[in-house]
Write a protein that holds these residues in place. Structure first.
Motif, PDB file in Angstrom:
ATOM      1  N   UNK A  22       2.971 -14.441  -5.489  1.00 22.89           N
ATOM      2  CA  UNK A  22       2.218 -15.604  -5.019  1.00 22.89           C
ATOM      3  C   UNK A  22       2.748 -16.103  -3.682  1.00 22.89           C
ATOM      4  N   UNK A  23       4.063 -16.132  -3.541  1.00 22.07           N
ATOM      5  CA  UNK A  23       4.670 -16.541  -2.274  1.00 22.07           C
ATOM      6  C   UNK A  23       4.303 -15.566  -1.157  1.00 22.07           C
ATOM      7  N   UNK A  24       4.220 -14.290  -1.504  1.00 23.25           N
ATOM      8  CA  UNK A  24       3.862 -13.265  -0.526  1.00 23.25           C
ATOM      9  C   UNK A  24       2.430 -13.469  -0.026  1.00 23.25           C
ATOM     10  N   UNK A  25       1.522 -13.748  -0.951  1.00 23.56           N
ATOM     11  CA  UNK A  25       0.127 -13.986  -0.580  1.00 23.56           C
ATOM     12  C   UNK A  25       0.011 -15.257   0.260  1.00 23.56           C
ATOM     13  N   UNK A  26       0.710 -16.311  -0.140  1.00 21.89           N
ATOM     14  CA  UNK A  26       0.657 -17.576   0.600  1.00 21.89           C
ATOM     15  C   UNK A  26       1.173 -17.402   2.027  1.00 21.89           C
ATOM     16  N   UNK A  27       2.145 -16.509   2.192  1.00 19.07           N
ATOM     17  CA  UNK A  27       2.740 -16.301   3.516  1.00 19.07           C
ATOM     18  C   UNK A  27       1.741 -15.703   4.505  1.00 19.07           C
ATOM     19  N   UNK A  28       0.726 -15.014   3.976  1.00 22.99           N
ATOM     20  CA  UNK A  28      -0.259 -14.377   4.856  1.00 22.99           C
ATOM     21  C   UNK A  28      -1.055 -15.393   5.669  1.00 22.99           C
ATOM     22  N   UNK A  29      -1.212 -16.609   5.137  1.00 22.48           N
ATOM     23  CA  UNK A  29      -1.983 -17.642   5.833  1.00 22.48           C
ATOM     24  C   UNK A  29      -1.118 -18.840   6.236  1.00 22.48           C
ATOM     25  N   UNK A  30       0.198 -18.675   6.131  1.00 23.75           N
ATOM     26  CA  UNK A  30       1.095 -19.764   6.514  1.00 23.75           C
ATOM     27  C   UNK A  30       1.065 -19.975   8.024  1.00 23.75           C
TER      28      UNK A  30
ATOM     29  N   UNK B  72      11.956   1.462   5.305  1.00 24.95           N
ATOM     30  CA  UNK B  72      11.068   2.608   5.135  1.00 24.95           C
ATOM     31  C   UNK B  72       9.682   2.345   5.719  1.00 24.95           C
ATOM     32  N   UNK B  73       9.238   1.100   5.685  1.00 24.27           N
ATOM     33  CA  UNK B  73       7.937   0.777   6.250  1.00 24.27           C
ATOM     34  C   UNK B  73       7.932   0.969   7.768  1.00 24.27           C
ATOM     35  N   UNK B  74       9.136   0.925   8.363  1.00 24.12           N
ATOM     36  CA  UNK B  74       9.266   1.136   9.805  1.00 24.12           C
ATOM     37  C   UNK B  74       9.582   2.590  10.124  1.00 24.12           C
ATOM     38  N   UNK B  75      10.530   3.166   9.389  1.00 20.79           N
ATOM     39  CA  UNK B  75      11.038   4.506   9.714  1.00 20.79           C
ATOM     40  C   UNK B  75      10.510   5.605   8.812  1.00 20.79           C
ATOM     41  N   UNK B  76       9.898   5.229   7.687  1.00 15.48           N
ATOM     42  CA  UNK B  76       9.525   6.210   6.676  1.00 15.48           C
ATOM     43  C   UNK B  76       8.379   7.112   7.085  1.00 15.48           C
ATOM     44  N   UNK B  77       8.269   8.218   6.368  1.00 16.06           N
ATOM     45  CA  UNK B  77       7.195   9.194   6.567  1.00 16.06           C
ATOM     46  C   UNK B  77       6.225   9.063   5.395  1.00 16.06           C
ATOM     47  N   UNK B  78       4.938   8.954   5.692  1.00 14.26           N
ATOM     48  CA  UNK B  78       3.948   8.740   4.636  1.00 14.26           C
ATOM     49  C   UNK B  78       3.968   9.851   3.590  1.00 14.26           C
ATOM     50  N   UNK B  79       4.215  11.085   4.010  1.00  8.57           N
ATOM     51  CA  UNK B  79       4.257  12.202   3.067  1.00  8.57           C
ATOM     52  C   UNK B  79       5.417  12.048   2.096  1.00  8.57           C
ATOM     53  N   UNK B  80       6.522  11.494   2.577  1.00  6.61           N
ATOM     54  CA  UNK B  80       7.701  11.317   1.718  1.00  6.61           C
ATOM     55  C   UNK B  80       7.576  10.071   0.849  1.00  6.61           C
ATOM     56  N   UNK B  81       7.074   8.970   1.427  1.00 10.13           N
ATOM     57  CA  UNK B  81       6.995   7.720   0.675  1.00 10.13           C
ATOM     58  C   UNK B  81       5.841   7.710  -0.315  1.00 10.13           C
ATOM     59  N   UNK B  82       4.794   8.508  -0.025  1.00  8.76           N
ATOM     60  CA  UNK B  82       3.633   8.543  -0.912  1.00  8.76           C
ATOM     61  C   UNK B  82       2.737   7.337  -0.777  1.00  8.76           C
ATOM     62  N   UNK B  83       2.948   6.528   0.278  1.00  9.40           N
ATOM     63  CA  UNK B  83       2.087   5.367   0.519  1.00  9.40           C
ATOM     64  C   UNK B  83       2.045   5.106   2.016  1.00  9.40           C
ATOM     65  N   UNK B  84       1.104   4.261   2.426  1.00  4.87           N
ATOM     66  CA  UNK B  84       0.972   3.969   3.843  1.00  4.87           C
ATOM     67  C   UNK B  84       2.211   3.262   4.368  1.00  4.87           C
ATOM     68  N   UNK B  85       2.622   3.609   5.568  1.00  2.00           N
ATOM     69  CA  UNK B  85       3.750   2.945   6.209  1.00  2.00           C
ATOM     70  C   UNK B  85       3.236   2.168   7.426  1.00  2.00           C
ATOM     71  N   UNK B  86       4.079   1.272   7.928  1.00  2.00           N
ATOM     72  CA  UNK B  86       3.694   0.458   9.071  1.00  2.00           C
ATOM     73  C   UNK B  86       2.762  -0.683   8.728  1.00  2.00           C
ATOM     74  N   UNK B  87       2.545  -0.949   7.437  1.00  2.00           N
ATOM     75  CA  UNK B  87       1.607  -1.993   7.018  1.00  2.00           C
ATOM     76  C   UNK B  87       2.095  -3.383   7.405  1.00  2.00           C
ATOM     77  N   UNK B  88       3.402  -3.607   7.253  1.00  2.66           N
ATOM     78  CA  UNK B  88       3.938  -4.947   7.504  1.00  2.66           C
ATOM     79  C   UNK B  88       3.767  -5.358   8.960  1.00  2.66           C
ATOM     80  N   UNK B  89       4.061  -4.435   9.865  1.00  4.44           N
ATOM     81  CA  UNK B  89       3.914  -4.742  11.288  1.00  4.44           C
ATOM     82  C   UNK B  89       2.447  -4.971  11.646  1.00  4.44           C
ATOM     83  N   UNK B  90       1.558  -4.151  11.067  1.00  2.00           N
ATOM     84  CA  UNK B  90       0.121  -4.307  11.328  1.00  2.00           C
ATOM     85  C   UNK B  90      -0.376  -5.679  10.891  1.00  2.00           C
TER      86      UNK B  90
END
Length: 289
Positions: free
Chosen positions: A154-162, A219-237
């Motif tokens: 909930x705090x994470x969602x609220x932070x999106x519009x803070x 990992x969201x900054x340095x990780x490889x999508x093939x290794x992590x199995x999920x999209x990376x760079x989401x936080x910065x976007x």
């Protein structure tokens, strides 16, 4: 046995227990989605349950239902996290997310059913006397609800519009709920099963959980999508405040290392018996997924 071998062996035992728990269910889409969501993953939380049990002389076959329970609950949280109304992810563990493979309604219901499965598993008489099972149930309810994981979400969602990015203290509080609460419950479970003092394992897990999240941010900054199995760079976007965005990459890595040292220090009362838990702590900041 090396740590990766032990982690893999524990994961196989947990998967077998989860498969057995769903064996008698009708083969409906919601059950298919549950089985799908329960496949793969590191099973670190389950490992912490089983290893904290071993630390107190409790065999894996006695603790296995608690280990399976936390993985069922964790799977539910991921299914719901991936939904369009939450993180809107289409990839998890290298595969389409549940709502992509089926639909949103099936994903919601599968998540709901995985959550209730977790508490059904904690009723297993093999876990010991009723008062200890009740302690596990109450602890998991707190860790996963509005005082723990759900609070963090909930705090994470609220932070999106803070109006302003979160501070370091606010991110730490958020992640202590979203990621750390289930890790804490997992590490304390063995002590609860044994009727022992969980304080050293609680201190270990609090440091471990925060280091785990910092490693995820890295990992969201340095990780490889093939290794992590999920999209990376989401936080910065998304312009999200993270440990990396606030501390910088090098300082975030240094903070994670310091937390692992803190986690290891908390295990000193257990001596050499805690080597597997120390290996788990080191794994947390060296993993690629």
């Amino acid at each position: 046995m090396t740590f990766p071998e032990l982690l893999k062996a524990d994961a196989a035992q947990v998967q077998a227990r989860l498969d057995a728990a769903l064996a008698g269910h009708d083969d409906l889409p919601v059950v298919q989605a549950m089985r799908y969501a329960l496949q793969g993953g590191k099973r670190l939380r389950a490992f912490l349950v089983l290893e904290s049990a071993r630390l107190h002389g409790i065999a894996p076959d006695q603790a296995i239902s608690a280990a399976a329970a936390v993985e069922a609950l964790h799977a539910y949280s991921l299914v719901h996290d991936d939904l369009p109304c939450m993180d809107d992810d289409d990839l998890r563990r290298g595969l389409p997310t549940v709502h992509v493979k089926w639909d949103e309604a099936t994903a919601v219901l599968a998540g709901d059913a995985l959550q209730t499965l977790a508490f059904e598993l904690l009723c297993d008489p093999a876990l010991g006397p009723a008062d200890r099972r009740l302690a596990l149930v109450a602890g998991l309810a707190r860790a996963s609800g509005a005082q723990g994981m759900v609070l963090g979400q909930a705090l994470d969602i609220a932070a999106e519009t803070a109006p302003a990015p979160l501070t370091l203290a606010e991110i730490t509080r958020l992640q202590a709920g979203k990621t750390g609460a289930l890790i804490c419950w997992s590490a304390e479970a063995g002590a609860l099963l044994a009727g022992a003092d969980p304080a050293p394992l609680r201190a270990y897990a609090r440091a471990l959980g925060l280091a785990f999240q910092i490693a995820d941010d890295i990992l969201d900054v340095e990780g490889d999508e093939a290794a992590t199995g999920k999209r990376v760079g989401k936080d910065a976007e998304a312009g999200k405040a993270t440990f990396v965005s606030l501390l910088g990459l090098d300082q975030a890595k240094a903070r994670a290392e310091a937390l692992i040292a803190e986690a290891e220090a908390a295990l000193l009362p257990y001596g050499d018996r805690a080597q597997a838990l120390i290996a788990a702590a080191r794994f947390v900041i060296s993993r690629q997924s």
